[in-house]
Design a protein around this motif. Sequence first.
Motif, PDB file in Angstrom:
ATOM      1  N   ASP A 195      31.302 -52.246  -0.323  1.00 41.38           N
ATOM      2  CA  ASP A 195      33.585 -52.458   0.068  1.00 41.38           C
ATOM      3  C   ASP A 195      33.992 -51.395   0.172  1.00 41.38           C
ATOM      4  OD1 ASP A 195      35.834 -54.038  -0.623  1.00 41.38           O
ATOM      5  OD2 ASP A 195      35.792 -53.894  -2.652  1.00 41.38           O
ATOM      6  N   ASP A 196      35.003 -50.668   0.557  1.00 41.70           N
ATOM      7  CA  ASP A 196      35.285 -50.034   1.260  1.00 41.70           C
ATOM      8  C   ASP A 196      35.946 -48.618  -0.369  1.00 41.70           C
ATOM      9  OD1 ASP A 196      38.004 -51.424   0.334  1.00 41.70           O
ATOM     10  OD2 ASP A 196      39.119 -51.361   2.146  1.00 41.70           O
ATOM     11  N   VAL A 197      36.625 -49.538  -1.037  1.00 44.88           N
ATOM     12  CA  VAL A 197      36.581 -48.682  -2.098  1.00 44.88           C
ATOM     13  C   VAL A 197      37.228 -49.052  -3.341  1.00 44.88           C
ATOM     14  CG1 VAL A 197      39.341 -49.424  -1.365  1.00 44.88           C
ATOM     15  CG2 VAL A 197      39.395 -47.373  -2.601  1.00 44.88           C
ATOM     16  N   ALA A 198      36.515 -48.539  -4.255  1.00 49.61           N
ATOM     17  CA  ALA A 198      36.915 -48.507  -5.696  1.00 49.61           C
ATOM     18  C   ALA A 198      38.156 -48.024  -5.831  1.00 49.61           C
ATOM     19  CB  ALA A 198      35.680 -48.177  -6.249  1.00 49.61           C
ATOM     20  N   ASP A 199      38.945 -48.554  -6.177  1.00 51.79           N
ATOM     21  CA  ASP A 199      40.406 -48.370  -6.765  1.00 51.79           C
ATOM     22  C   ASP A 199      40.239 -49.122  -8.646  1.00 51.79           C
ATOM     23  OD1 ASP A 199      43.347 -47.323  -7.710  1.00 51.79           O
ATOM     24  OD2 ASP A 199      43.941 -48.502  -5.811  1.00 51.79           O
ATOM     25  N   SER A 200      41.316 -50.083  -8.518  1.00 47.83           N
ATOM     26  CA  SER A 200      40.827 -51.009 -10.078  1.00 47.83           C
ATOM     27  C   SER A 200      39.607 -51.745 -10.377  1.00 47.83           C
ATOM     28  CB  SER A 200      42.065 -52.115  -9.914  1.00 47.83           C
ATOM     29  OG  SER A 200      42.040 -53.411  -9.326  1.00 47.83           O
ATOM     30  N   GLY A 201      38.843 -51.431  -9.623  1.00 47.11           N
ATOM     31  CA  GLY A 201      37.538 -52.165  -9.286  1.00 47.11           C
ATOM     32  C   GLY A 201      38.017 -54.001  -9.629  1.00 47.11           C
ATOM     33  N   VAL A 202      38.757 -54.124  -9.668  1.00 42.28           N
ATOM     34  CA  VAL A 202      38.708 -56.029 -10.186  1.00 42.28           C
ATOM     35  C   VAL A 202      37.860 -56.762  -8.469  1.00 42.28           C
ATOM     36  CG1 VAL A 202      40.549 -57.820  -9.546  1.00 42.28           C
ATOM     37  CG2 VAL A 202      41.310 -55.851 -11.074  1.00 42.28           C
ATOM     38  N   SER A 203      37.679 -56.733  -7.428  1.00 41.01           N
ATOM     39  CA  SER A 203      37.057 -57.368  -6.691  1.00 41.01           C
ATOM     40  C   SER A 203      35.810 -56.902  -6.176  1.00 41.01           C
ATOM     41  CB  SER A 203      37.523 -57.113  -5.335  1.00 41.01           C
ATOM     42  OG  SER A 203      39.004 -57.161  -5.062  1.00 41.01           O
ATOM     43  N   LEU A 204      35.490 -55.392  -7.295  1.00 45.94           N
ATOM     44  CA  LEU A 204      33.756 -55.352  -6.601  1.00 45.94           C
ATOM     45  C   LEU A 204      32.849 -56.450  -8.299  1.00 45.94           C
ATOM     46  CD1 LEU A 204      31.824 -53.953  -5.599  1.00 45.94           C
ATOM     47  CD2 LEU A 204      32.533 -52.193  -7.587  1.00 45.94           C
ATOM     48  N   ALA A 205      33.848 -55.642  -9.322  1.00 43.96           N
ATOM     49  CA  ALA A 205      33.552 -56.708 -10.693  1.00 43.96           C
ATOM     50  C   ALA A 205      33.844 -58.411 -10.503  1.00 43.96           C
ATOM     51  CB  ALA A 205      34.494 -56.140 -11.363  1.00 43.96           C
ATOM     52  N   GLN A 206      34.754 -59.001  -9.372  1.00 40.71           N
ATOM     53  CA  GLN A 206      34.259 -60.622  -9.117  1.00 40.71           C
ATOM     54  C   GLN A 206      32.734 -60.984  -8.966  1.00 40.71           C
ATOM     55  OE1 GLN A 206      35.656 -62.783 -10.232  1.00 40.71           O
ATOM     56  NE2 GLN A 206      35.060 -64.696  -8.943  1.00 40.71           N
ATOM     57  N   ALA A 207      32.915 -59.695  -6.983  1.00 41.40           N
ATOM     58  CA  ALA A 207      31.430 -59.920  -6.996  1.00 41.40           C
ATOM     59  C   ALA A 207      29.814 -59.457  -7.378  1.00 41.40           C
ATOM     60  CB  ALA A 207      31.727 -59.094  -5.679  1.00 41.40           C
ATOM     61  N   VAL A 208      30.901 -58.971  -8.190  1.00 40.69           N
ATOM     62  CA  VAL A 208      29.143 -58.187  -8.928  1.00 40.69           C
ATOM     63  C   VAL A 208      29.169 -59.667  -9.750  1.00 40.69           C
ATOM     64  CG1 VAL A 208      28.111 -57.105 -10.650  1.00 40.69           C
ATOM     65  CG2 VAL A 208      29.153 -56.042  -8.692  1.00 40.69           C
ATOM     66  N   ARG A 209      29.804 -59.803 -10.305  1.00 42.87           N
ATOM     67  CA  ARG A 209      30.060 -61.442 -11.646  1.00 42.87           C
ATOM     68  C   ARG A 209      29.450 -62.421 -10.305  1.00 42.87           C
ATOM     69  NH1 ARG A 209      34.002 -60.598 -13.908  1.00 42.87           N
ATOM     70  NH2 ARG A 209      35.290 -61.479 -12.645  1.00 42.87           N
ATOM     71  N   MET A 210      29.484 -62.773  -9.321  1.00 35.17           N
ATOM     72  CA  MET A 210      29.462 -64.474  -8.061  1.00 35.17           C
ATOM     73  C   MET A 210      28.114 -63.799  -8.015  1.00 35.17           C
ATOM     74  SD  MET A 210      33.197 -64.683  -6.117  1.00 35.17           S
ATOM     75  CE  MET A 210      32.531 -66.462  -5.511  1.00 35.17           C
ATOM     76  N   ALA A 211      27.797 -62.378  -7.356  1.00 30.31           N
ATOM     77  CA  ALA A 211      25.583 -62.383  -7.197  1.00 30.31           C
ATOM     78  C   ALA A 211      25.640 -62.559  -8.289  1.00 30.31           C
ATOM     79  CB  ALA A 211      25.967 -61.236  -6.308  1.00 30.31           C
ATOM     80  N   HIS A 212      25.957 -62.108  -9.777  1.00 29.84           N
ATOM     81  CA  HIS A 212      24.709 -62.823 -10.289  1.00 29.84           C
ATOM     82  C   HIS A 212      24.813 -64.041 -10.877  1.00 29.84           C
ATOM     83  CE1 HIS A 212      22.967 -58.397 -12.530  1.00 29.84           C
ATOM     84  NE2 HIS A 212      24.134 -58.631 -12.691  1.00 29.84           N
ATOM     85  N   GLU A 213      26.065 -64.744 -10.628  1.00 27.74           N
ATOM     86  CA  GLU A 213      26.048 -66.270 -11.075  1.00 27.74           C
ATOM     87  C   GLU A 213      25.328 -67.353 -10.527  1.00 27.74           C
ATOM     88  OE1 GLU A 213      30.326 -67.186 -11.389  1.00 27.74           O
ATOM     89  OE2 GLU A 213      30.078 -66.534 -13.310  1.00 27.74           O
ATOM     90  N   SER A 214      25.092 -66.630  -9.053  1.00 26.58           N
ATOM     91  CA  SER A 214      24.373 -67.239  -8.102  1.00 26.58           C
ATOM     92  C   SER A 214      22.518 -66.951  -8.235  1.00 26.58           C
ATOM     93  CB  SER A 214      25.073 -66.666  -6.521  1.00 26.58           C
ATOM     94  OG  SER A 214      26.497 -66.661  -6.275  1.00 26.58           O
ATOM     95  N   GLY A 215      22.257 -66.437  -8.977  1.00 26.95           N
ATOM     96  CA  GLY A 215      20.712 -66.007  -9.329  1.00 26.95           C
ATOM     97  C   GLY A 215      20.354 -64.834  -8.855  1.00 26.95           C
ATOM     98  N   ALA A 216      21.489 -63.746  -8.475  1.00 30.32           N
ATOM     99  CA  ALA A 216      20.694 -62.490  -8.369  1.00 30.32           C
ATOM    100  C   ALA A 216      19.612 -62.020  -8.799  1.00 30.32           C
ATOM    101  CB  ALA A 216      21.431 -61.348  -7.210  1.00 30.32           C
ATOM    102  N   ARG A 217      18.500 -61.666  -8.352  1.00 29.71           N
ATOM    103  CA  ARG A 217      17.901 -61.158  -9.360  1.00 29.71           C
ATOM    104  C   ARG A 217      18.196 -59.343 -10.038  1.00 29.71           C
ATOM    105  NH1 ARG A 217      14.669 -57.636  -7.265  1.00 29.71           N
ATOM    106  NH2 ARG A 217      14.552 -58.075  -5.569  1.00 29.71           N
TER     107      ARG A 217
END
Length: 174
Positions: free
Chosen positions: A102-124
């Motif tokens: 991602d471009d910037v970590a500010d509040s971290g909301v988008s980054l946290a959502q993306a990490v959660r989605m990758a885990h929920e999709s089965g990422a190792r």
Amino acid sequence: MIEADERLKILLNAEAVGDHVERLAERLAPRLADDAIGVCLLLGGLWFAADLTRALARRQRRLAYDALWLSSYGEGVESAGACVVLAGLQRPVIGRQVLIIDDVADSGVSLAQAVRMAHESGAREVLSCVFARKPAPGTRAIEPDDFAWDAPARFLVGYGMDMAGRYRDLPYVA
């Protein structure tokens, strides 16, 4: 050459942007698996993801590529504190390492959502990186695993970062 907008104060010129990306790629390359998938957060992460994936390829780390389209700012200049998923992952990530870009970590909301989605999709394993890490305005939803530049606590534009959709195309950060 793109002319500087006289209303903007350049904080990081295009050459310095490239230097920061190269140093991050040098740190990340040994951590990435041969089958890693890079996931760009749209729209802001496009510029950084393109440069970072090329820098990683120069270090023999060629990522498969995908994107998530998330929005926490909309047309505003402050995070809404919630994230809307506009388009999800298109490539299967089950059992694979994922690098969220991602471009910037500010509040971290988008980054946290993306990490959660990758885990929920089965990422190792899920790693995250951003170009600019700003000082957290409070408690950040998530800290990136790595970053290219420790940015000041200012509103940033350029190199993918925008003000209501403008200035993303600048090759520098202002």
